[in-house]
Scaffold this active site. Structure first.
Site, mmCIF file in Angstrom:
data_model
loop_
_atom_site.group_PDB
_atom_site.id
_atom_site.type_symbol
_atom_site.label_atom_id
_atom_site.label_comp_id
_atom_site.label_asym_id
_atom_site.label_seq_id
_atom_site.Cartn_x
_atom_site.Cartn_y
_atom_site.Cartn_z
ATOM 1 C CG HIS A 36 -2.025 -0.640 1.287
ATOM 2 N ND1 HIS A 36 -2.083 -1.671 2.527
ATOM 3 C CD2 HIS A 36 -3.092 -1.411 0.722
ATOM 4 C CE1 HIS A 36 -2.906 -2.960 2.203
ATOM 5 N NE2 HIS A 36 -3.521 -2.131 0.931
ATOM 6 C CE LYS A 75 -14.385 -6.204 1.758
ATOM 7 N NZ LYS A 75 -12.924 -5.590 1.006
ATOM 8 N NE ARG A 115 -2.372 -6.736 -4.789
ATOM 9 C CZ ARG A 115 -3.362 -7.346 -4.166
ATOM 10 N NH1 ARG A 115 -2.939 -6.843 -2.983
ATOM 11 N NH2 ARG A 115 -4.603 -7.572 -3.818
ATOM 12 C CB SER A 132 -4.431 -6.345 4.414
ATOM 13 O OG SER A 132 -3.744 -5.512 3.904
HETATM 14 O O1 PNS Z 1 -8.778 -2.203 0.218
HETATM 15 P P1 PNS Z 1 -10.606 -3.495 -0.449
HETATM 16 O O2 PNS Z 1 -10.666 -4.156 0.477
HETATM 17 O O3 PNS Z 1 -9.938 -3.471 -1.988
HETATM 18 O O4 PNS Z 1 -10.624 -1.417 -1.039
HETATM 19 C C1 PNS Z 1 -12.018 -1.911 -1.244
HETATM 20 C C2 PNS Z 1 -12.588 -0.517 -0.810
HETATM 21 C C3 PNS Z 1 -12.756 0.110 0.492
HETATM 22 C C4 PNS Z 1 -11.840 0.605 -2.413
HETATM 23 C C5 PNS Z 1 -13.547 -0.469 -2.102
HETATM 24 O O5 PNS Z 1 -14.840 -1.713 -1.558
HETATM 25 C C6 PNS Z 1 -14.555 0.482 -2.340
HETATM 26 O O6 PNS Z 1 -14.260 1.757 -2.971
HETATM 27 N N1 PNS Z 1 -15.969 0.997 -1.397
HETATM 28 C C7 PNS Z 1 -16.892 2.236 -1.440
HETATM 29 C C8 PNS Z 1 -17.961 1.339 -1.782
HETATM 30 C C9 PNS Z 1 -18.268 1.830 -3.539
HETATM 31 O O7 PNS Z 1 -18.187 3.213 -3.913
HETATM 32 N N2 PNS Z 1 -18.774 0.800 -4.267
HETATM 33 C C10 PNS Z 1 -18.717 0.891 -5.195
HETATM 34 C C11 PNS Z 1 -17.636 0.739 -6.483
HETATM 35 S S1 PNS Z 1 -17.737 0.070 -7.814
#
Ligand code: PNS
Length: 166
Positions: free
Chosen positions: A18, A42, A91, A128
């Protein structure tokens, strides 16, 4: 012009992978907002406050970087703070396949563009969830985390083991 970009994620906890992406974003943009998703969906090892505190410490050497929690849609958060783009690390090809529909959806929802930055090859396998699994099963997760995050992870896993009766 885009001065402000958002680097969203769960960061449970922040890894060196990150940080690599945040550092690359900070080299390109004046104002980088690391956005910690606090939606309750989550199962997290660290609370939102803990994840934010670990990130603030991890990004302390980067003057153009601030850390914020957000709930709801990442597009709404971008609109709220006037961010012109979302930055995501890639990645692997699997990351791209997972991220591309979200990037399209976010553009469709609000017009925000997603920029993909390749992570360094040495971090290409770091996540993570893998790091937590390695640490929980007694492996050495220290090469993949800032020292203080590794300490926090060890403490949290020990607490969990105690709660579960050894
Ligand atoms: O580290 P992660 O778990 O891949 O992060 C996921 C995250 C928080 C970036 C993603 O779940 C997110 O953008 N959540 C906010 C809700 C949202 O906007 N959802 C629609 C995405 S198209």
């Amino acid at each position: 012009m885009t001065r402000t970009v958002v680097v969203p994620g769960s960061f449970d906890p922040v890894t060196l992978g990150h940080l690599d992406v945040v550092e690359r974003a900070a080299a390109l943009f004046e104002d980088v907002v690391v956005a910690v998703g606090v939606n309750a969906s989550k199962n997290r090892l660290f609370s939102a406050e803990e994840r934010i505190a670990l990130l603030e410490r991890a990004c302390g050497h980067l003057p153009g970087v601030r850390v914020r929690g957000f709930s709801g849609l990442v597009t709404d958060f971008c609109t709220e703070i006037g961010a012109g783009a979302v930055v995501k690390g890639l990645r692997t090809a699997q990351d791209y396949e997972y991220e591309l529909p979200m990037a399209h959806m976010n553009t469709r929802l609000s017009g925000v563009t997603t920029l993909f930055l390749p992570t360094s090859p040495e971090h290409a396998f770091v996540s993570s969830s893998l790091v937590k699994e390695v640490a929980a099963l007694g492996g050495d997760a220290s090469p993949f985390l800032p020292d203080f995050v590794h300490d926090a992870l060890a403490r949290r896993l020990a607490e969990r083991r105690e709660q579960q009766g050894g």
